[in-house]
Design a protein around this motif. Structure first.
Motif, short mmCIF file in Angstrom:
data_model
loop_
_atom_site.label_atom_id
_atom_site.label_comp_id
_atom_site.label_asym_id
_atom_site.label_seq_id
_atom_site.Cartn_x
_atom_site.Cartn_y
_atom_site.Cartn_z
N PHE A 53 93.51 -6.34 43.64
CA PHE A 53 93.86 -5.86 42.31
C PHE A 53 93.61 -4.37 42.27
CE2 PHE A 53 92.05 -10.09 42.24
CZ PHE A 53 93.02 -10.83 41.58
N ALA A 54 94.40 -3.65 41.48
CA ALA A 54 94.28 -2.19 41.45
C ALA A 54 94.24 -1.67 40.03
CB ALA A 54 95.43 -1.57 42.22
N GLY A 55 93.79 -0.44 39.90
CA GLY A 55 93.77 0.25 38.62
C GLY A 55 93.68 1.74 38.83
N VAL A 56 93.93 2.49 37.76
CA VAL A 56 93.78 3.94 37.79
C VAL A 56 92.84 4.36 36.66
CG1 VAL A 56 96.04 4.34 38.84
CG2 VAL A 56 95.82 4.40 36.35
N ASN A 57 92.24 5.52 36.83
CA ASN A 57 91.34 6.01 35.79
C ASN A 57 92.12 6.49 34.57
OD1 ASN A 57 92.38 8.44 37.05
ND2 ASN A 57 90.73 9.56 36.03
N PRO A 65 87.38 5.35 31.12
CA PRO A 65 87.03 4.48 32.24
C PRO A 65 87.46 5.04 33.59
CG PRO A 65 88.90 3.59 31.05
CD PRO A 65 88.41 4.78 30.27
N CYS A 66 86.58 4.89 34.55
CA CYS A 66 86.88 5.24 35.93
C CYS A 66 87.84 4.20 36.51
CB CYS A 66 85.60 5.27 36.77
SG CYS A 66 84.44 6.56 36.26
N ALA A 67 88.53 4.56 37.58
CA ALA A 67 89.49 3.67 38.21
C ALA A 67 88.82 2.37 38.67
CB ALA A 67 90.16 4.37 39.38
N GLU A 68 87.58 2.46 39.14
CA GLU A 68 86.89 1.26 39.60
C GLU A 68 86.74 0.24 38.48
OE1 GLU A 68 84.85 4.66 41.99
OE2 GLU A 68 85.86 4.42 40.06
N ALA A 71 90.12 -1.32 37.68
CA ALA A 71 90.49 -2.31 38.70
C ALA A 71 89.70 -3.60 38.51
CB ALA A 71 90.28 -1.74 40.10
N LEU A 72 88.43 -3.49 38.17
CA LEU A 72 87.62 -4.69 37.92
C LEU A 72 88.14 -5.45 36.70
CD1 LEU A 72 84.08 -3.18 38.57
CD2 LEU A 72 85.24 -4.93 39.97
N GLY A 73 88.53 -4.73 35.67
CA GLY A 73 89.10 -5.37 34.49
C GLY A 73 90.43 -6.03 34.79
#
Length: 154
Positions: A53-57, A65-68, A71-73
């Protein structure tokens, strides 16, 4: 600095996670090479089932929110429950970036034993969150700040 003996060489699956984080930020950044932007970091996580799973800040002066965390969300929203590995990557080829202090504390509290990909002089390496947070005080929603648990640091 952590002793190299405490750091693992990344696996092929770890490098696949790095590539996903790089792809997501390259496709999503809103900043030119020498510009600031709201979206400059990508992150990717892997769960125990091997799903990524991925995300961006979302930068904001109030502490967006930071990208990490994004991504966790995203993982949680898509059914990822047991997160095993995480990495963050900067836009424009900046490569792997270690998690900030806030992210480290969140990882420590919610994902014991999670593997974190880090930049080092020898290239990307992997450490557990406990290695990055020696003597940290854990926190839970139910009990607040907890006593030191030496079993987590063995």
């Amino acid at each position: 600095m952590l002793p190299n003996a405490e750091l693992e060489v990344p696996t092929a699956e770890d490098l696949e996670l790095v590539e996903l984080a790089r792809e997501v930020i390259d496709a999503s950044t809103d900043a030119g090479p020498d510009e600031d932007g709201a979206h400059t970091m990508g992150a990717a996580v892997r769960d125990a089932d091997g799903r990524m799973f991925a995300g961006v800040n979302l930068f904001h002066f109030t502490g967006g929110p930071c990208a990490e965390l994004v991504a966790l969300g995203a993982a949680r929203a898509q059914g990822g429950r047991e997160i095993t590995t995480i990495v963050a990557v900067g836009n424009h080829g900046r490569g792997v970036v270690g998690p900030c202090g806030r992210d480290r504390q969140v990882l420590f509290d919610y994902y014991p034993g999670i593997r974190v990909l880090l930049p080092t002089a020898e290239g990307v390496r992997v450490a557990t969150i406990e290695t990055l947070m020696p003597f940290a005080a854990a926190w839970t929603m139910e009990g607040g700040t907890q006593q030191f648990d030496e079993e987590r640091f063995r």
